[in-house]
Design a protein around this motif. Sequence first.
Motif, PDB file in Angstrom:
ATOM      1  N   PHE A   3       0.824  -1.211   0.000  1.00 56.28           N
ATOM      2  CA  PHE A   3       0.000   0.000   0.000  1.00 56.28           C
ATOM      3  C   PHE A   3       0.857   1.260   0.000  1.00 56.28           C
ATOM      4  CE2 PHE A   3      -3.467  -2.773   1.601  1.00 56.28           C
ATOM      5  CZ  PHE A   3      -4.451  -2.386   0.717  1.00 56.28           C
ATOM      6  N   ASP A  20      -5.645  -5.373   9.371  1.00 52.79           N
ATOM      7  CA  ASP A  20      -5.003  -6.549   8.769  1.00 52.79           C
ATOM      8  C   ASP A  20      -4.960  -6.467   7.248  1.00 52.79           C
ATOM      9  OD1 ASP A  20      -4.242  -7.921  10.963  1.00 52.79           O
ATOM     10  OD2 ASP A  20      -6.104  -9.068  11.142  1.00 52.79           O
ATOM     11  N   PHE A  21      -4.877  -5.264   6.721  1.00 54.59           N
ATOM     12  CA  PHE A  21      -4.717  -5.109   5.270  1.00 54.59           C
ATOM     13  C   PHE A  21      -3.216  -5.092   5.001  1.00 54.59           C
ATOM     14  CE2 PHE A  21      -8.826  -2.592   4.033  1.00 54.59           C
ATOM     15  CZ  PHE A  21      -9.598  -3.552   4.671  1.00 54.59           C
ATOM     16  N   LYS A  23      -1.585  -6.342   2.072  1.00 56.99           N
ATOM     17  CA  LYS A  23      -1.313  -5.905   0.692  1.00 56.99           C
ATOM     18  C   LYS A  23      -2.631  -5.688  -0.035  1.00 56.99           C
ATOM     19  CE  LYS A  23      -0.214 -10.560  -1.068  1.00 56.99           C
ATOM     20  NZ  LYS A  23      -1.449 -11.143  -1.206  1.00 56.99           N
ATOM     21  N   THR A  25      -5.729  -5.965  -2.513  1.00 60.04           N
ATOM     22  CA  THR A  25      -6.367  -7.063  -3.241  1.00 60.04           C
ATOM     23  C   THR A  25      -6.279  -6.728  -4.733  1.00 60.04           C
ATOM     24  OG1 THR A  25      -8.531  -6.008  -3.200  1.00 60.04           O
ATOM     25  CG2 THR A  25      -8.018  -7.450  -1.347  1.00 60.04           C
ATOM     26  N   GLN A  28      -8.096  -3.629  -5.747  1.00 60.31           N
ATOM     27  CA  GLN A  28      -7.416  -2.429  -5.233  1.00 60.31           C
ATOM     28  C   GLN A  28      -6.194  -2.096  -6.084  1.00 60.31           C
ATOM     29  OE1 GLN A  28      -6.941  -3.757  -1.185  1.00 60.31           O
ATOM     30  NE2 GLN A  28      -9.103  -3.411  -0.716  1.00 60.31           N
ATOM     31  N   THR A  47     -18.944  -7.431  -3.999  1.00 60.79           N
ATOM     32  CA  THR A  47     -18.539  -7.278  -2.600  1.00 60.79           C
ATOM     33  C   THR A  47     -17.698  -8.493  -2.248  1.00 60.79           C
ATOM     34  OG1 THR A  47     -20.644  -8.256  -2.031  1.00 60.79           O
ATOM     35  CG2 THR A  47     -20.428  -5.904  -1.651  1.00 60.79           C
ATOM     36  N   GLY A  48     -16.766  -8.271  -1.341  1.00 61.53           N
ATOM     37  CA  GLY A  48     -15.909  -9.386  -0.948  1.00 61.53           C
ATOM     38  C   GLY A  48     -14.558  -9.329  -1.623  1.00 61.53           C
ATOM     39  N   THR A  49     -14.401  -8.437  -2.581  1.00 54.73           N
ATOM     40  CA  THR A  49     -13.128  -8.361  -3.294  1.00 54.73           C
ATOM     41  C   THR A  49     -12.276  -7.202  -2.776  1.00 54.73           C
ATOM     42  OG1 THR A  49     -14.216  -6.990  -4.938  1.00 54.73           O
ATOM     43  CG2 THR A  49     -14.047  -9.332  -5.420  1.00 54.73           C
ATOM     44  N   GLY A  50     -12.807  -6.469  -1.794  1.00 53.32           N
ATOM     45  CA  GLY A  50     -12.077  -5.320  -1.283  1.00 53.32           C
ATOM     46  C   GLY A  50     -12.446  -4.053  -2.032  1.00 53.32           C
ATOM     47  N   LYS A  51     -13.644  -4.042  -2.588  1.00 50.50           N
ATOM     48  CA  LYS A  51     -14.112  -2.928  -3.409  1.00 50.50           C
ATOM     49  C   LYS A  51     -14.228  -1.625  -2.625  1.00 50.50           C
ATOM     50  CE  LYS A  51     -18.229  -2.880  -2.937  1.00 50.50           C
ATOM     51  NZ  LYS A  51     -19.649  -2.945  -2.710  1.00 50.50           N
ATOM     52  N   THR A  52     -14.759  -1.691  -1.395  1.00 54.57           N
ATOM     53  CA  THR A  52     -14.974  -0.461  -0.630  1.00 54.57           C
ATOM     54  C   THR A  52     -13.641   0.259  -0.382  1.00 54.57           C
ATOM     55  OG1 THR A  52     -16.615  -1.803   0.505  1.00 54.57           O
ATOM     56  CG2 THR A  52     -16.366   0.458   1.265  1.00 54.57           C
ATOM     57  N   ASP A 305     -21.553  -8.647   4.587  1.00 55.46           N
ATOM     58  CA  ASP A 305     -20.099  -8.748   4.724  1.00 55.46           C
ATOM     59  C   ASP A 305     -19.728  -9.521   5.977  1.00 55.46           C
ATOM     60  OD1 ASP A 305     -17.418  -8.469   4.537  1.00 55.46           O
ATOM     61  OD2 ASP A 305     -17.375  -6.414   5.255  1.00 55.46           O
ATOM     62  N   LEU A 307     -16.845 -11.795   7.163  1.00 57.49           N
ATOM     63  CA  LEU A 307     -15.541 -12.167   6.655  1.00 57.49           C
ATOM     64  C   LEU A 307     -15.251 -13.656   6.669  1.00 57.49           C
ATOM     65  CD1 LEU A 307     -12.428 -10.072   7.479  1.00 57.49           C
ATOM     66  CD2 LEU A 307     -13.344 -10.853   5.320  1.00 57.49           C
ATOM     67  N   ARG A 333     -13.965 -14.664   0.998  1.00 53.57           N
ATOM     68  CA  ARG A 333     -13.759 -13.222   0.838  1.00 53.57           C
ATOM     69  C   ARG A 333     -12.320 -12.826   1.148  1.00 53.57           C
ATOM     70  NH1 ARG A 333     -18.580 -10.817   0.481  1.00 53.57           N
ATOM     71  NH2 ARG A 333     -18.188  -8.932   1.647  1.00 53.57           N
ATOM     72  N   ALA A 334     -11.861 -11.833   0.421  1.00 50.32           N
ATOM     73  CA  ALA A 334     -10.490 -11.324   0.567  1.00 50.32           C
ATOM     74  C   ALA A 334      -9.479 -12.473   0.636  1.00 50.32           C
ATOM     75  CB  ALA A 334     -10.387 -10.402   1.787  1.00 50.32           C
TER      76      ALA A 334
HETATM   77  P1  AMP Z   1     -15.658  -5.395   0.271  1.00 48.00           P
HETATM   78  O1  AMP Z   1     -15.417  -5.988  -1.065  1.00 48.00           O
HETATM   79  O2  AMP Z   1     -15.392  -3.959   0.327  1.00 48.00           O
HETATM   80  O3  AMP Z   1     -17.031  -5.790   0.782  1.00 48.00           O
HETATM   81  O4  AMP Z   1     -14.584  -6.057   1.291  1.00 48.00           O
HETATM   82  C1  AMP Z   1     -14.624  -7.385   1.703  1.00 48.00           C
HETATM   83  C2  AMP Z   1     -13.802  -7.627   2.932  1.00 48.00           C
HETATM   84  O5  AMP Z   1     -12.421  -7.660   2.606  1.00 48.00           O
HETATM   85  C3  AMP Z   1     -13.977  -6.566   4.006  1.00 48.00           C
HETATM   86  O6  AMP Z   1     -14.273  -7.172   5.237  1.00 48.00           O
HETATM   87  C4  AMP Z   1     -12.644  -5.878   4.082  1.00 48.00           C
HETATM   88  O7  AMP Z   1     -12.328  -5.490   5.378  1.00 48.00           O
HETATM   89  C5  AMP Z   1     -11.667  -6.924   3.564  1.00 48.00           C
HETATM   90  N1  AMP Z   1     -10.520  -6.342   2.846  1.00 48.00           N
HETATM   91  C6  AMP Z   1     -10.554  -5.316   1.967  1.00 48.00           C
HETATM   92  N2  AMP Z   1      -9.310  -5.052   1.507  1.00 48.00           N
HETATM   93  C7  AMP Z   1      -8.466  -5.912   2.101  1.00 48.00           C
HETATM   94  C8  AMP Z   1      -7.058  -6.129   2.030  1.00 48.00           C
HETATM   95  N3  AMP Z   1      -6.267  -5.404   1.244  1.00 48.00           N
HETATM   96  N4  AMP Z   1      -6.533  -7.104   2.804  1.00 48.00           N
HETATM   97  C9  AMP Z   1      -7.323  -7.861   3.601  1.00 48.00           C
HETATM   98  N5  AMP Z   1      -8.661  -7.705   3.720  1.00 48.00           N
HETATM   99  C10 AMP Z   1      -9.244  -6.752   2.968  1.00 48.00           C
END
Ligand code: AMP
Length: 486
Positions: A3, A20-21, A23, A25, A28, A47-52, A305, A307, A333-334
Amino acid sequence: MKFSKYALSPRVLAALPALDFEKPTKVQEKVIPFFLQYFNLIVEAPTGTGKTAAYGLPLISQLNLQKKNTQALIMAPSRELAIQVIDALRSYYEGDDLKVAGVYGGVSMAESEKAVRSGAQIVVAVPGRLKDIMSTIKFDFFWKDIKYFIMDEGDKLLEGGFQKDYEAFRMHLRKRLQICFFSATISEEAEAQMKELIKPVKVIRLHPKEMLRSIKFHKVAVKDGKLTAYLAGLIQSQKIKTALVFCGRREEVQTITGFLRNCGYMAESYYGSLEQQERANILTRFKEGHIRFLVATDLAARGLDILDLPNVINLAIPKKYDYYLHRVGRTGRAGRKGNVYNFISSSVDDVYIKKYHKEIDLGAYYIDFEPANQQNTKVAEDEKWAKCHLSRGKKDKIRKGDIVGFLIAQTGIEADHIGTITIYDTYSIVDIPTQAYYVLSKSKEALQIKGKSLKIRKYSLDEQENRARAVKKLLKDRKKSRKLED
Ligand code: AMP
């Protein structure tokens, strides 16, 4: 890739370790550089790919947080998703000068109005409620500084007839604006529709294979329409502790929930016509582990969501590819491991699964196990109860009442659901429903009893046998020494 390679603000980078991010996804990696360069984007990202975080991290990094005015507007199709996005955005920043407010139904209009006037730098809104407010108050002040306009789950928004609202909102917004559509899947039709709304635009697609790589896909051949017998057989043979179970219709959801409860599992139904408050409540209990099987219609496939959801069971195969993607995307997810079990009740089901899996380019294979019969659908008695070892005992001045109080407060079980409690000098043993043990073992906070830290673990059969042997020996030795004294 790290990051720190991106031009993210130091306070955003500082927030990442606690999340706990480690690196970025895949999504991202693809989105952050373009977002930072003010590209308009159409992104395929379920959702689940770290989109937010893909838009949240660069967005927050670019805001002027010294100013107390709204600079970004995010549209979400449902209140649930809006709340989730708000929580996520707040967690991406270390400091208290970032304000994120929400505008959605289920709260009073006054509260939504307050959110609009709050000067929060980011406002997350559900279109219906934002439109309602626009008709009651004039708020040019709100629109004038907005530089970022983001549609989360854009496909779902458009399905709900969002195009007209979009145009109405767009009219109030400044000309030069960064606009992004995030969509779970983008059909050709949706892409054309979005491209009409934003020009110029860069399209970023993630191949589903990249998102679903960590999931194992299984097929279950259901014979003679014995759906429930196969469901019970699957849970037992695969030792499934918790799962999201999808059905086609609400009636089926209720039947399956009733069946699972009869077997002794903690199951709950989740469908669209439940009150919103009730739905939120059920989700919280599922997340906390109080509910182990959530039986749902496709409503639950979006915006959920959780995890560590390890298993998705499809009792009925959806007739649309994007529904299937949404459902299976609830697990793995993630990059975490997940399992999807597809129940194949007819050759048509198999045709759908083959078609979907050709698209995602990942295999789904039959697993073999015996369906349960009437006698063995029930949860085995020893699975219902857990004998637990508590690390505190008489020396810590622990009494039975303390243990009962602790268990009720921590797990919500009733006093008469607590079994035998035996307190020894340095530890205690207690029988509790497995469900309660599950809740305790998942607790994120450190456990405490009478102000002292407490560790709980299962008291294994070996330990029980060793103790029984030791007690027997002790009694025998005592008897012997008494005889000698006589
Ligand atoms: P989302 O796709 O935004 O719904 O995110 C799905 C889940 O992945 C959420 O619980 C985030 O906290 C987690 N997440 C997002 N980015 C990362 C990352 N770089 N590393 C680990 N977990 C992540």
